[in-house]
Design a protein around this motif. Structure first.
Motif, short mmCIF file in Angstrom:
data_model
loop_
_atom_site.label_atom_id
_atom_site.label_comp_id
_atom_site.label_asym_id
_atom_site.label_seq_id
_atom_site.Cartn_x
_atom_site.Cartn_y
_atom_site.Cartn_z
N SER A 70 -2.52 5.48 5.97
CA SER A 70 -3.25 4.50 6.77
C SER A 70 -2.69 3.11 6.54
N ILE A 71 -2.47 2.37 7.63
CA ILE A 71 -1.93 1.02 7.57
C ILE A 71 -2.97 0.06 8.12
N ALA A 72 -3.37 -0.91 7.31
CA ALA A 72 -4.38 -1.90 7.70
C ALA A 72 -3.71 -3.00 8.53
N GLY A 73 -3.68 -2.81 9.84
CA GLY A 73 -2.92 -3.69 10.70
C GLY A 73 -3.39 -5.13 10.72
N TRP A 74 -4.66 -5.38 10.47
CA TRP A 74 -5.15 -6.76 10.50
C TRP A 74 -4.57 -7.59 9.36
N LEU A 75 -3.97 -6.93 8.37
CA LEU A 75 -3.32 -7.64 7.26
C LEU A 75 -1.81 -7.76 7.45
N VAL A 76 -1.31 -7.23 8.55
CA VAL A 76 0.14 -7.24 8.80
C VAL A 76 0.50 -8.42 9.70
N LEU A 107 2.46 -0.56 3.92
CA LEU A 107 3.08 0.77 3.91
C LEU A 107 3.17 1.29 2.48
N GLU A 108 3.48 0.43 1.53
CA GLU A 108 3.49 0.83 0.11
C GLU A 108 2.14 1.39 -0.30
N ILE A 109 1.08 0.66 0.05
CA ILE A 109 -0.27 1.11 -0.29
C ILE A 109 -0.59 2.43 0.40
N GLY A 110 -0.27 2.52 1.69
CA GLY A 110 -0.57 3.72 2.45
C GLY A 110 0.16 4.95 1.94
N LEU A 111 1.45 4.80 1.61
CA LEU A 111 2.23 5.93 1.11
C LEU A 111 1.74 6.38 -0.26
N ALA A 112 1.38 5.41 -1.11
CA ALA A 112 0.89 5.76 -2.45
C ALA A 112 -0.42 6.53 -2.35
N LYS A 113 -1.35 6.04 -1.52
CA LYS A 113 -2.63 6.73 -1.37
C LYS A 113 -2.44 8.11 -0.75
N ALA A 150 0.03 10.06 -1.10
CA ALA A 150 0.60 10.97 -2.10
C ALA A 150 -0.26 11.05 -3.35
N SER A 151 -1.44 10.42 -3.33
CA SER A 151 -2.32 10.37 -4.50
C SER A 151 -1.58 9.84 -5.72
N ALA A 152 -0.74 8.84 -5.52
CA ALA A 152 0.05 8.25 -6.60
C ALA A 152 -0.67 7.05 -7.18
N ASP A 153 -0.46 6.82 -8.47
CA ASP A 153 -1.16 5.73 -9.16
C ASP A 153 -0.49 4.38 -8.93
N SER A 154 0.80 4.36 -8.67
CA SER A 154 1.51 3.10 -8.47
C SER A 154 2.19 3.10 -7.11
N LEU A 155 2.58 1.92 -6.67
CA LEU A 155 3.11 1.78 -5.33
C LEU A 155 4.61 2.01 -5.28
N PRO A 156 5.10 2.67 -4.22
CA PRO A 156 6.55 2.74 -4.02
C PRO A 156 7.04 1.36 -3.59
N ARG A 157 8.04 0.83 -4.24
CA ARG A 157 8.55 -0.50 -3.90
C ARG A 157 9.52 -0.40 -2.74
N ILE A 158 9.17 -1.02 -1.63
CA ILE A 158 10.00 -0.98 -0.43
C ILE A 158 10.73 -2.31 -0.29
N ARG A 159 12.04 -2.24 -0.18
CA ARG A 159 12.82 -3.44 0.06
C ARG A 159 12.45 -4.00 1.43
N ARG A 160 12.35 -5.29 1.53
CA ARG A 160 11.89 -5.94 2.77
C ARG A 160 13.00 -5.93 3.81
N ASP A 161 13.29 -4.73 4.28
CA ASP A 161 14.32 -4.50 5.28
C ASP A 161 13.95 -3.21 6.01
N VAL A 162 14.28 -3.11 7.26
CA VAL A 162 13.92 -1.90 8.00
C VAL A 162 14.93 -0.79 7.76
#
Length: 223
Positions: free
Chosen positions: A61-67, A77-83, A85-97
């Protein structure tokens, strides 16, 4: 494909709207829009809940009002992917597409969490982008690039990957601006984004070249 062909029926369907949407996501990405923000939000939550009961499935899930820009999209997207996958920490995404460690690379990871992946999605991942038109209204170019990336990764995994059973599907939920964009012939709900060369020249669309898919499959639903 004409605009009328893009749209699902809005009244009189035999299935509840959320179930109708879930069935549509089997074959395509989905744009679901309403003039009522509460109606759109309720639909997004109900859809995420329904899809979350599917086996071997992740729901991001992506909270679009915060984007507002690429940095805030990547953070959500980091938050959404972590949740997902039921992961405790966030995947770090480089700010590039498209670059190394960027959005596309992380979308391709089934666990969404690199080497620390767990609760891996073996069959499908859904992206529920709530209030998606917030970024569309602020930066249409960036929105188009991200939509193109999501659809491109989905097509590559579905038609070119070693496991043809893995599906990515996105549901873009929000207001009338999404419908306006969906009817735009040059928008990325209707065609692939053309690739740009080092000198800014326009080349053939990257994802059409990679996948052989003529255009991204997208259906539009009015709520």
């Amino acid at each position: 494909m004409g605009a009328t062909e893009l749209h699902l029926g809005t009244r009189g369907g035999a299935l509840p709207r959320v179930q109708e949407a879930a069935l549509a996501l089997d074959e395509s990405h989905l744009v679901a829009w309403s003039r009522s923000a509460p109606v759109a939000e309720r639909f997004a939550l109900d859809l995420a809940n329904l899809l979350g009961h599917y086996p071997e499935t992740q729901v991001c899930s992506i909270a679009g009002w915060l984007v507002r820009d690429l940095d805030s999209f990547c953070h959500q997207l980091e938050i959404g992917l972590a949740k997902a996958a039921s992961a405790d920490s966030l995947p770090r995404i480089r700010r590039d597409v498209h670059g190394p460690g960027g959005v596309v690379e992380h979308l391709k990871q089934r666990g969404g969490h690199g080497e620390d992946a767990h609760h891996v999605a073996d069959k499908r991942r859904y992206y529920i982008w709530r209030d998606a038109d917030a970024l569309l209204r602020k930066d249409e170019g960036l929105f188009s690039e991200i939509v193109d990336a999501i659809s491109g990764v989905a097509a590559a995994d579905e038609f070119c990957g070693p496991d043809l059973l893995f599906l990515h599907r996105a549901a873009y939920v929000g207001g009338p601006a999404l419908n306006t964009y969906a009817n735009k012939r040059t928008g990325q709900f209707r065609k692939w984004l053309r690739d740009r060369g080092p000198a800014g020249e326009k080349n053939e669309p990257l994802w059409r070249t990679i996948t052989g898919v003529s255009k991204p499959p997208v259906k539009v639903m009015e709520l």
